[in-house]
Design a protein around this motif. Structure first.
Motif, PDB file in Angstrom:
ATOM      1  N   PHE A 131       0.842  -1.190   0.000  1.00  0.00           N
ATOM      2  CA  PHE A 131       0.000   0.000   0.000  1.00  0.00           C
ATOM      3  C   PHE A 131       0.879   1.243   0.000  1.00  0.00           C
ATOM      4  CE2 PHE A 131      -2.331  -3.214   2.526  1.00  0.00           C
ATOM      5  CZ  PHE A 131      -3.449  -3.350   1.735  1.00  0.00           C
ATOM      6  N   THR A 143      -9.165  -2.386   3.409  1.00  0.00           N
ATOM      7  CA  THR A 143      -8.680  -1.966   2.091  1.00  0.00           C
ATOM      8  C   THR A 143      -8.351  -3.180   1.231  1.00  0.00           C
ATOM      9  OG1 THR A 143      -7.774   0.079   2.988  1.00  0.00           O
ATOM     10  CG2 THR A 143      -6.865  -0.657   0.888  1.00  0.00           C
ATOM     11  N   ARG A 163      -9.972  -4.112  -2.217  1.00  0.00           N
ATOM     12  CA  ARG A 163      -9.050  -4.233  -3.358  1.00  0.00           C
ATOM     13  C   ARG A 163      -9.232  -5.581  -4.060  1.00  0.00           C
ATOM     14  NH1 ARG A 163      -4.823  -7.494  -3.307  1.00  0.00           N
ATOM     15  NH2 ARG A 163      -3.126  -7.234  -4.775  1.00  0.00           N
ATOM     16  N   GLU A 190      -5.350   1.842  -3.339  1.00  0.00           N
ATOM     17  CA  GLU A 190      -5.423   3.114  -2.601  1.00  0.00           C
ATOM     18  C   GLU A 190      -6.106   2.849  -1.251  1.00  0.00           C
ATOM     19  OE1 GLU A 190      -4.246   6.069  -3.183  1.00  0.00           O
ATOM     20  OE2 GLU A 190      -3.884   6.233  -5.354  1.00  0.00           O
ATOM     21  N   VAL A 191      -5.502   3.338  -0.183  1.00  0.00           N
ATOM     22  CA  VAL A 191      -6.020   3.041   1.156  1.00  0.00           C
ATOM     23  C   VAL A 191      -7.405   3.671   1.342  1.00  0.00           C
ATOM     24  CG1 VAL A 191      -5.583   3.220   3.625  1.00  0.00           C
ATOM     25  CG2 VAL A 191      -3.678   2.859   2.056  1.00  0.00           C
ATOM     26  N   ARG A 192      -8.327   2.884   1.819  1.00  0.00           N
ATOM     27  CA  ARG A 192      -9.719   3.328   2.033  1.00  0.00           C
ATOM     28  C   ARG A 192      -9.833   4.066   3.357  1.00  0.00           C
ATOM     29  NH1 ARG A 192      -9.242   0.584  -2.625  1.00  0.00           N
ATOM     30  NH2 ARG A 192     -11.225   0.419  -3.716  1.00  0.00           N
ATOM     31  N   ASP A 249     -15.283  10.015  -1.485  1.00  0.00           N
ATOM     32  CA  ASP A 249     -13.888   9.872  -1.886  1.00  0.00           C
ATOM     33  C   ASP A 249     -13.563  11.071  -2.777  1.00  0.00           C
ATOM     34  OD1 ASP A 249     -11.433   8.674  -2.195  1.00  0.00           O
ATOM     35  OD2 ASP A 249     -12.071   7.448  -3.885  1.00  0.00           O
TER      36      ASP A 249
END
Lengths: 365, 365
Positions: free
Chosen positions: A230, A294, A298, A336-338, B39
């Motif tokens: 990440f 995440t 993903r 992309e980190v949530r 987002d």
């Protein structure tokens, strides 16, 4: 969110990179601190479309003069009453110096009130044995870090700063001791330790708050590693640390600690009771919870649908390179980190980790 | 926060100004949308130290070319799958055109899936009878707004766009009708209406979604006015509207609405049942709750301590000007909207407002 989940009111100056899309640098750090209740002033050192892990991006870098001018703008309007500064990526040696001058000015303003200002510095220089900044950035960092209260190098950056090759736990301890002593930095966390002797599938984080004799007071936290790379996790770690460390100091059994220069606990406080250790376990719990989600999202995203390449359908030579590139872009986006949907988990993680004391005399040589 | 307080997942491209300190432009809008669970990709059109209401600031403006390049950076990495674009302040006519080109490109990409992309445009040009942008920005806006789905002018900007002097409720209705018809904009909200005939100490917001014959379908919401000028409230309104309007469309009794171009409800839907009206009452409730708290904190802050002027103590001529300036800076700082500590109130406001239908045939001439 109910306000009791927020950290004590904290005014932060965050100096780092901005990306339009995704979560790294200040885009990650500001949001994470805001979700925990910090009031963040965000001074952006670059303005990029996306993070460099995509292998392509557009945008501009701020010059040292632009960084200095923005800070002068704050100064002239009396907007510099920060409790903490978090400084991350700066795009040149001159920019590192400009950021250093800001940190020193804020320290000077606060020097009559010990503990009222704290500087967390992430010396972003490289990773995995490789510098990704110009060579002149290294001496620039070596000059300014002696003013920081806490630095957060990864293993490679710790090697560069300490001039110590880290090949074992004992050389790691030497590197941390060197950082305490050479630069008089009271707190250090090595954010990702990778050694053959460590447990596999585990991420090890080592931290230390110096004792009055300059020795390292080391603690260690092991957390399960997640099988994905990440981007922005260093920035996430730093941002969570700003919020949780100040919270730990403000709830410390010693009410004088918050009025003590650099928040250094008396020598009798054991490593695991340090605010830095108590903060780090909370930080890692939040990160683990959010990164776990995440990873789930993903994986769902990568499984669903076929790779998207506008107008490319063939499978031969050139197309195959194009496909690979497109697949890499898709993977980068999916990883992309949530942060936004899991603010609740940042504030109230689902897991709990433990810090253990780590005495260098116990170490194998 | 529990995720059920968040709006449906929404990917937003927010194009507006950035300030290091405080909450206006994208600094306000991004955070507000993020706190509701969106987002947000933040493309910053200026990089200033603080908002211009302080009467001094430092920083730089992005050129049209820089804005375009950042968007090209997103495009080349397939990072443009936005559900909504929110566009605010752009620092020149060329920048307005660059932002317009982005909006049109996103619309083109979404044209096969009606309702999958929605453009909220805040035509930032001036207020209180005065333009604060160059004259050539006005025709630039007149060119691009015809592509927007919803615009959020204040009363003065509505006058400029409609070429109508707004002196009464009926001229206001004419201005909105003109905006619907001249530019084919389906949704309009006039974010602050100030007319001598309106109730004192009340803020009136008028909105409309067009009918198929081009007529305005008007609703009105009155909320108690707060006795303080806050900067960034227009940006806060716009950001909340992005989140709440999409939520209203996704929970509309008509499941087809979200797949309808520009989310325009059928003619038989009364004004007060429009997603735009349902969204606006929620938006205003959130704003009122947060601004009420901001006012309390501001008053406490203004009462506590004496005005801070570094090194100035006298009371004669020059010092007095210095004092006035310093007092203005202090007031501006104290009035920064408290978004971070009151995310819970944004998501769950304490008050409830009502929209009323507002038929132009009922209006006094």
């Amino acid at each position: 969110m109910s306000t009791d989940l927020l950290v004590p009111e904290t005014r932060v100056l965050a100096v780092a990179s901005h990306v339009v899309y995704g979560y790294v640098g200040n885009k990650m750090a500001s949001l994470v601190m805001q979700l925990l209740g910090c009031d963040v002033a965000a001074l952006n050192t670059v303005h990029f479309s996306n993070h460099t892990g995509y292998r392509q991006f557009k945008g501009t870098r701020a010059t040292a003069e632009e960084i200095t001018a923005l800070y002068e703008g704050l100064t002239q309007s009396n907007l510099t009453d920060f409790d903490v500064m978090l400084s991350g990526y700066a795009p040149s040696a001159a920019a590192v110096e400009a950021v250093g001058a800001i940190g020193m000015d804020l320290q000077r303003k606060a020097e009559k009130n010990p503990g009222s200002f704290f500087w967390v510095l992430d010396p972003v220089m490289g990773d995995q044995g490789r510098l990704y900044v110009n060579d002149d950035v290294v001496p620039a960092y070596k000059n300014i870090i002696r003013h920081a209260d806490l630095i957060l190098p990864n293993q490679f950056e710790a090697e560069v700063l300490s001039n110590t090759k880290i090949t074992s736990l004992s050389t790691l301890a030497s590197a941390i001791t060197a950082i305490h002593n050479t630069y008089k930095i009271p707190h250090v966390i090595i954010t990702s330790v990778s050694l053959p002797t460590l447990t596999p599938n585990t991420l090890t984080i080592i931290g230390s708050t110096t004792r009055s004799d300059g020795s390292a007071r080391l603690f260690r936290v092991d957390v399960p590693a997640l099988d994905c790379y990440f981007s922005g996790t260093g920035d996430m770690f730093a941002a969570l640390t700003v919020a949780r460390l100040r919270e730990a100091v403000f709830t410390d059994p010693d009410p004088q600690l918050r009025n003590t220069k650099s928040w250094v606990s008396p020598d009798e406080v054991p490593a695991t009771e340090l605010p830095l250790a108590r903060s780090t376990v909370k930080v890692l719990a939040s990160m683990h919870s959010v990164l776990e989600r995440t990873l789930e999202v993903r994986d769902r995203e990568m499984k669903s649908g076929k790779p998207v390449v506008d107008g490319v359908d063939g499978v031969d030579g050139e197309d195959s390179a194009e496909r690979k590139k497109s697949e890499h872009l898709r993977e980068s986006k999916a990883a992309e980190v949530r942060v936004v949907r899991y603010g609740g988990l940042l504030r109230q993680p689902e897991v709990e980790f433990q810090a253990t004391e780590w005495r260098s005399e116990d170490l194998p040589v």
